[in-house]
Design a protein around this motif. Structure first.
Motif, PDB file in Angstrom:
ATOM      1  N   PRO A 195      -3.425  -0.214 -11.667  1.00  0.00           N
ATOM      2  CA  PRO A 195      -3.171  -0.349 -10.055  1.00  0.00           C
ATOM      3  C   PRO A 195      -4.536  -0.395  -9.640  1.00  0.00           C
ATOM      4  O   PRO A 195      -4.732  -0.868  -8.308  1.00  0.00           O
ATOM      5  N   GLN A 196      -5.445   0.513 -10.093  1.00  0.00           N
ATOM      6  CA  GLN A 196      -6.688   0.821  -9.274  1.00  0.00           C
ATOM      7  C   GLN A 196      -7.622  -0.621  -9.187  1.00  0.00           C
ATOM      8  O   GLN A 196      -8.374  -0.640  -8.327  1.00  0.00           O
ATOM      9  N   ARG A 197      -7.113  -1.278  -9.970  1.00  0.00           N
ATOM     10  CA  ARG A 197      -7.954  -2.642  -9.948  1.00  0.00           C
ATOM     11  C   ARG A 197      -7.491  -3.515  -8.689  1.00  0.00           C
ATOM     12  O   ARG A 197      -8.188  -4.445  -8.187  1.00  0.00           O
ATOM     13  N   TYR A 198      -6.624  -3.050  -7.884  1.00  0.00           N
ATOM     14  CA  TYR A 198      -6.110  -3.761  -6.438  1.00  0.00           C
ATOM     15  C   TYR A 198      -6.491  -2.827  -5.184  1.00  0.00           C
ATOM     16  O   TYR A 198      -6.265  -3.206  -4.157  1.00  0.00           O
ATOM     17  N   ALA A 199      -7.166  -1.653  -5.541  1.00  0.00           N
ATOM     18  CA  ALA A 199      -7.517  -0.918  -4.686  1.00  0.00           C
ATOM     19  C   ALA A 199      -8.338  -1.478  -3.526  1.00  0.00           C
ATOM     20  O   ALA A 199      -9.442  -2.294  -3.806  1.00  0.00           O
ATOM     21  N   ASN A 200      -7.794  -1.436  -2.376  1.00  0.00           N
ATOM     22  CA  ASN A 200      -8.576  -1.970  -1.038  1.00  0.00           C
ATOM     23  C   ASN A 200      -8.874  -3.365  -1.318  1.00  0.00           C
ATOM     24  O   ASN A 200     -10.015  -3.718  -0.557  1.00  0.00           O
ATOM     25  N   VAL A 201      -8.219  -4.162  -1.872  1.00  0.00           N
ATOM     26  CA  VAL A 201      -8.433  -5.854  -1.799  1.00  0.00           C
ATOM     27  C   VAL A 201      -8.202  -6.076  -0.308  1.00  0.00           C
ATOM     28  O   VAL A 201      -7.253  -5.469   0.241  1.00  0.00           O
ATOM     29  N   PRO A 202      -8.916  -7.017   0.088  1.00  0.00           N
ATOM     30  CA  PRO A 202      -8.740  -7.463   1.431  1.00  0.00           C
ATOM     31  C   PRO A 202      -7.295  -8.658   1.660  1.00  0.00           C
ATOM     32  O   PRO A 202      -7.416  -9.755   2.012  1.00  0.00           O
ATOM     33  N   GLY A 203      -6.090  -8.053   1.152  1.00  0.00           N
ATOM     34  CA  GLY A 203      -4.978  -8.945   1.438  1.00  0.00           C
ATOM     35  C   GLY A 203      -3.747  -8.121   1.025  1.00  0.00           C
ATOM     36  O   GLY A 203      -4.001  -7.044   0.521  1.00  0.00           O
ATOM     37  N   MET A 204      -2.652  -8.718   0.864  1.00  0.00           N
ATOM     38  CA  MET A 204      -1.279  -8.233   0.186  1.00  0.00           C
ATOM     39  C   MET A 204      -1.303  -8.124  -1.196  1.00  0.00           C
ATOM     40  O   MET A 204      -1.961  -8.945  -1.766  1.00  0.00           O
ATOM     41  N   ILE A 205      -0.612  -6.946  -1.757  1.00  0.00           N
ATOM     42  CA  ILE A 205      -0.794  -6.697  -3.155  1.00  0.00           C
ATOM     43  C   ILE A 205       0.535  -6.657  -3.588  1.00  0.00           C
ATOM     44  O   ILE A 205       1.700  -6.303  -2.862  1.00  0.00           O
ATOM     45  N   VAL A 206       0.688  -7.705  -4.659  1.00  0.00           N
ATOM     46  CA  VAL A 206       2.209  -8.112  -5.148  1.00  0.00           C
ATOM     47  C   VAL A 206       2.245  -7.795  -6.703  1.00  0.00           C
ATOM     48  O   VAL A 206       1.676  -8.396  -7.466  1.00  0.00           O
ATOM     49  N   PHE A 207       3.213  -6.905  -7.228  1.00  0.00           N
ATOM     50  CA  PHE A 207       3.385  -7.161  -8.605  1.00  0.00           C
ATOM     51  C   PHE A 207       4.552  -6.440  -9.064  1.00  0.00           C
ATOM     52  O   PHE A 207       5.244  -5.557  -8.290  1.00  0.00           O
ATOM     53  N   ALA A 243       5.173  -1.230 -17.819  1.00  0.00           N
ATOM     54  CA  ALA A 243       5.412  -0.464 -16.429  1.00  0.00           C
ATOM     55  C   ALA A 243       4.220   0.591 -16.197  1.00  0.00           C
ATOM     56  O   ALA A 243       3.471   0.745 -17.256  1.00  0.00           O
ATOM     57  N   VAL A 244       4.087   0.752 -15.097  1.00  0.00           N
ATOM     58  CA  VAL A 244       3.100   1.693 -14.311  1.00  0.00           C
ATOM     59  C   VAL A 244       3.797   2.896 -14.000  1.00  0.00           C
ATOM     60  O   VAL A 244       4.994   2.831 -13.420  1.00  0.00           O
ATOM     61  N   SER A 245       3.248   3.968 -13.586  1.00  0.00           N
ATOM     62  CA  SER A 245       3.860   5.171 -13.289  1.00  0.00           C
ATOM     63  C   SER A 245       3.894   5.273 -11.845  1.00  0.00           C
ATOM     64  O   SER A 245       2.894   4.645 -11.256  1.00  0.00           O
ATOM     65  N   ARG A 246       4.754   5.959 -11.366  1.00  0.00           N
ATOM     66  CA  ARG A 246       4.526   6.283  -9.948  1.00  0.00           C
ATOM     67  C   ARG A 246       3.599   6.870  -9.390  1.00  0.00           C
ATOM     68  O   ARG A 246       2.898   6.503  -8.219  1.00  0.00           O
ATOM     69  N   GLU A 247       2.862   7.769 -10.085  1.00  0.00           N
ATOM     70  CA  GLU A 247       1.744   8.369  -9.786  1.00  0.00           C
ATOM     71  C   GLU A 247       0.533   7.253  -9.556  1.00  0.00           C
ATOM     72  O   GLU A 247      -0.319   7.615  -8.717  1.00  0.00           O
ATOM     73  N   LYS A 275      -1.701   6.585  -6.140  1.00  0.00           N
ATOM     74  CA  LYS A 275      -3.099   6.658  -6.193  1.00  0.00           C
ATOM     75  C   LYS A 275      -3.640   5.137  -5.295  1.00  0.00           C
ATOM     76  O   LYS A 275      -4.408   5.112  -4.604  1.00  0.00           O
ATOM     77  N   LEU A 276      -2.862   4.196  -5.798  1.00  0.00           N
ATOM     78  CA  LEU A 276      -3.065   2.841  -5.306  1.00  0.00           C
ATOM     79  C   LEU A 276      -3.125   2.847  -3.752  1.00  0.00           C
ATOM     80  O   LEU A 276      -3.726   2.345  -2.851  1.00  0.00           O
ATOM     81  N   ALA A 277      -1.847   3.350  -3.406  1.00  0.00           N
ATOM     82  CA  ALA A 277      -1.279   3.147  -2.174  1.00  0.00           C
ATOM     83  C   ALA A 277      -2.330   4.219  -1.288  1.00  0.00           C
ATOM     84  O   ALA A 277      -2.721   3.924  -0.097  1.00  0.00           O
ATOM     85  N   GLU A 278      -2.736   5.367  -1.732  1.00  0.00           N
ATOM     86  CA  GLU A 278      -3.779   6.212  -1.010  1.00  0.00           C
ATOM     87  C   GLU A 278      -5.125   5.502  -0.734  1.00  0.00           C
ATOM     88  O   GLU A 278      -5.783   5.560   0.251  1.00  0.00           O
ATOM     89  N   PRO A 312      10.811   6.690  -3.496  1.00  0.00           N
ATOM     90  CA  PRO A 312      10.352   7.954  -2.718  1.00  0.00           C
ATOM     91  C   PRO A 312       9.053   7.813  -2.073  1.00  0.00           C
ATOM     92  O   PRO A 312       8.816   8.479  -1.159  1.00  0.00           O
ATOM     93  N   LEU A 313       8.171   7.226  -2.612  1.00  0.00           N
ATOM     94  CA  LEU A 313       6.762   6.975  -2.027  1.00  0.00           C
ATOM     95  C   LEU A 313       6.667   6.198  -0.656  1.00  0.00           C
ATOM     96  O   LEU A 313       5.668   6.412   0.245  1.00  0.00           O
ATOM     97  N   THR A 314       7.889   5.430  -0.093  1.00  0.00           N
ATOM     98  CA  THR A 314       7.970   4.915   0.953  1.00  0.00           C
ATOM     99  C   THR A 314       7.872   5.678   2.233  1.00  0.00           C
ATOM    100  O   THR A 314       7.547   5.183   3.299  1.00  0.00           O
ATOM    101  N   ARG A 315       8.180   6.946   1.960  1.00  0.00           N
ATOM    102  CA  ARG A 315       8.274   8.023   3.074  1.00  0.00           C
ATOM    103  C   ARG A 315       6.556   8.336   3.300  1.00  0.00           C
ATOM    104  O   ARG A 315       6.670   8.551   4.488  1.00  0.00           O
ATOM    105  N   GLU A 316       6.002   8.221   2.282  1.00  0.00           N
ATOM    106  CA  GLU A 316       4.302   8.502   2.565  1.00  0.00           C
ATOM    107  C   GLU A 316       3.609   7.441   3.240  1.00  0.00           C
ATOM    108  O   GLU A 316       2.524   7.661   3.799  1.00  0.00           O
ATOM    109  N   PHE A 317       3.906   6.226   2.672  1.00  0.00           N
ATOM    110  CA  PHE A 317       3.176   5.106   2.902  1.00  0.00           C
ATOM    111  C   PHE A 317       3.828   3.860   3.727  1.00  0.00           C
ATOM    112  O   PHE A 317       4.642   3.247   3.097  1.00  0.00           O
ATOM    113  N   PRO A 318       3.464   3.991   4.658  1.00  0.00           N
ATOM    114  CA  PRO A 318       3.947   2.995   5.723  1.00  0.00           C
ATOM    115  C   PRO A 318       3.846   1.462   5.275  1.00  0.00           C
ATOM    116  O   PRO A 318       4.519   0.663   6.102  1.00  0.00           O
TER     117      PRO A 318
END
Ligand code: PMP
Length: 352
Positions: free
Chosen positions: A137-149, A159-163, A167-170, A193-199
Motif C-alpha cells: 500500500p505504501q506505493r500508493y502513498a500521496n498519489v495525485p488521484g483516487m486509490i482503488v484496490f 491480502a494486506v493488513s489493516r495496519e 499507514k497508507l491512509a495516514e 473500523p478505520l473509516t471512523r478515523e479517515f474521512p
C-alpha cells in the motif's frame, strides 16, 4: 456500430465475463460464487416480501442499513446499499475521479474497474504488484488521484493488513481511498473500523460471495457520512429504486443470521487449504489466498490448455489473458466434493 452512438462511447471496450452455464452437471469454479445456497431464513424472507412487489421499495434502504449497521457496529448514515457492489464501484468512480483526478490501481486486479473507468473517461495509472504479486500500500502513498484496490486482491487472493492500510491512509488524506472487500470474509482483515478515523476511506462490500446472493445483486459501502451522502445523491439520480425489495429483505435476514454464512466461509477456507495442498502436490505454484478462490500456475503445461481440458470434463475455471496472468488459472473454491472432483480430474489430465 450504428451511426447513432455518440462519439464519447465509440471506443468503449466489451467485457468478457466467465463462461455462464446453467447445466446441472457442470461444476462452476469460474465466477467466485458461493457453492452454498442462501439460508432458510433468507429464502423465507424473500418469499414473504414477494407478496409486496406491487409497492415500490424503500429507496434509502433504511431497515437494511440498520441491520448492516448492527453487523458492523456503525450507524446507518455511514452505509449506502447498491445493486451489487459493481454499482457502488461505478458510483464511486463517477463521484470521486474524473479526467483531472485519475485512478491509481494495481496492474493485476479486478478487470471490471477498467470498464467503469473507460465509460467515464477516467485515466488509470497502474502500480505494478511486486514480483510475488504482493501489494504494498505504501506505493500508493500521496498519489495525485483516487486509490482503488481489492483487499484481498483479485485474482491473486493476496491480502494486506489493516495496519498497512492505516499507514497508507495516514499518508494520503487528499483523495478517496477505496478498498474493495468483496472477498474479506474468507480470512482477510476488514478496514471498516478505520473509516471512523479517515474521512476519505470508503470500504465496499458485497453479498455475492460469502453472502450467497450473487444472483440477487446486493452490495454496500461504509464510509464517512459526507461520502455516503454524495454517493447517495448520484445513485438517486441514476437508479432511485436500484436495491429491489427482495434484495433488501434478503440482506436484512442474512445479517440477522450471519452465523450460517460464517460457517460456510469456514467450510470454504478448509476446502481452500485442501485444494492448495493438492495442487502443490500436482506441481502447481499456488499463491496464499485469502479469497474463495486460488490463483494457481500449473507446473508443466499451458494454463489455457488446461482450462479447456477441464471444461471438456464439465469443470469451469477462469483464465485471464495478459502478461502477468496468462500462466495462471483462477479456481473458485466450491464444496469439498467439487474440489475433490477437480483434483481427480487434474490428476487424470496431468497423467496423460
Ligand atoms: N469486486 C471484486 C474484486 C469482484 O471480484 C467482484 C465480483 N466478481 C465484485 C467486486 C462485484 O461483485 P457484485 O457486483 O456481484 O457485488
Amino acid at each position: 456500430m450504428s451511426s447513432f452512438l455518440v462519439s464519447r462511447h465509440r471506443t468503449l471496450p466489451g467485457y468478457v465475463p466467465g463462461t455462464h452455464s446453467e447445466e446441472a452437471d457442470v461444476i462452476r469454479l469460474n465466477t467466485n460464487e458461493s457453492p452454498y445456497p442462501p439460508s432458510k431464513e433468507v429464502l423465507e424472507a424473500i418469499q414473504e416480501e414477494a407478496a409486496r412487489l406491487n409497492y415500490y421499495n424503500d429507496p434509502d434502504c433504511n431497515d437494511l442499513r440498520t441491520a448492516l449497521g448492527s453487523r458492523h457496529a456503525v450507524s446507518p448514515e455511514w452505509i449506502m446499499a447498491g445493486n451489487g457492489s459493481d454499482q457502488i464501484l461505478q458510483l464511486a468512480f463517477l463521484a470521486f475521479a474524473d479526467e483531472q483526478c485519475p485512478i491509481y490501481l494495481p496492474d493485476v486486479t479486478y478487470s471490471y474497474y477498467d470498464l467503469f473507468a473507460a465509460l467515464y473517461h477516467i485515466p488509470l495509472v497502474r502500480i505494478p504488484l511486486s514480483e510475488d504479486y504482493s501489494l504494498d500500500p505504501q506505493r500508493y502513498a500521496n498519489v495525485p488521484g483516487m486509490i482503488v484496490f481489492p483487499n484481498p486482491n483479485a485474482p491473486t487472493g493476496l491480502a494486506v493488513s489493516r495496519e498497512a492500510i492505516r499507514k497508507l491512509a495516514e499518508n494520503s488524506p487528499e483523495h478517496v481511498i477505496l478498498v474493495d472487500e468483496a472477498y474479506v470474509d474468507f480470512g482477510g482483515e476488514t478496514s471498516i473500523p478505520l473509516t471512523r478515523e479517515f474521512p476519505n476511506l470508503l470500504v465496499v462490500r458485497t453479498f455475492s460471495k460469502s453472502g450467497s446472493l450473487a444472483g440477487l445483486r446486493l452490495g454496500y459501502c461504509v464510509g464517512n457520512p459526507a461520502l455516503i451522502e454524495e454517493l447517495g445523491r448520484i445513485r438517486n439520480a441514476m437508479d432511485l429504486y436500484g436495491v429491489n425489495r427482495l434484495a433488501q429483505a434478503a440482506g436484512i435476514a442474512a445479517c440477522r443470521n450471519w452465523t450460517y454464512y460464517e460457517k460456510n466461509a469456514e467450510r470454504i477456507m478448509a476446502s481452500r487449504a485442501y485444494t492448495t495442498e493438492k495442487l502443490r502436490e500436482l506441481g502447481f505454484t499456488v499463491l496464499e489466498s485469502k479469497g474463495n478462490f486460488v490463483f494457481a500456475r500449473p507446473g508443466n503445461c499451458e494454463a489455457e490448455t488446461l482450462r479447456k481440458q477441464l471444461m471438456e470434463r464439465g469443470l469451469l475455471v477462469r483464465h485471464f489473458a495478459g502478461e502477468r496472468t496468462e500462466q495462471y488459472l483462477r479456481i473458485t473454491i466450491g464444496t469439498q466434493q467439487e474440489m475433490e472432483h477437480l483434483v481427480a480430474a487434474l490428476k487424470d489430465i496431468l497423467k496423460a
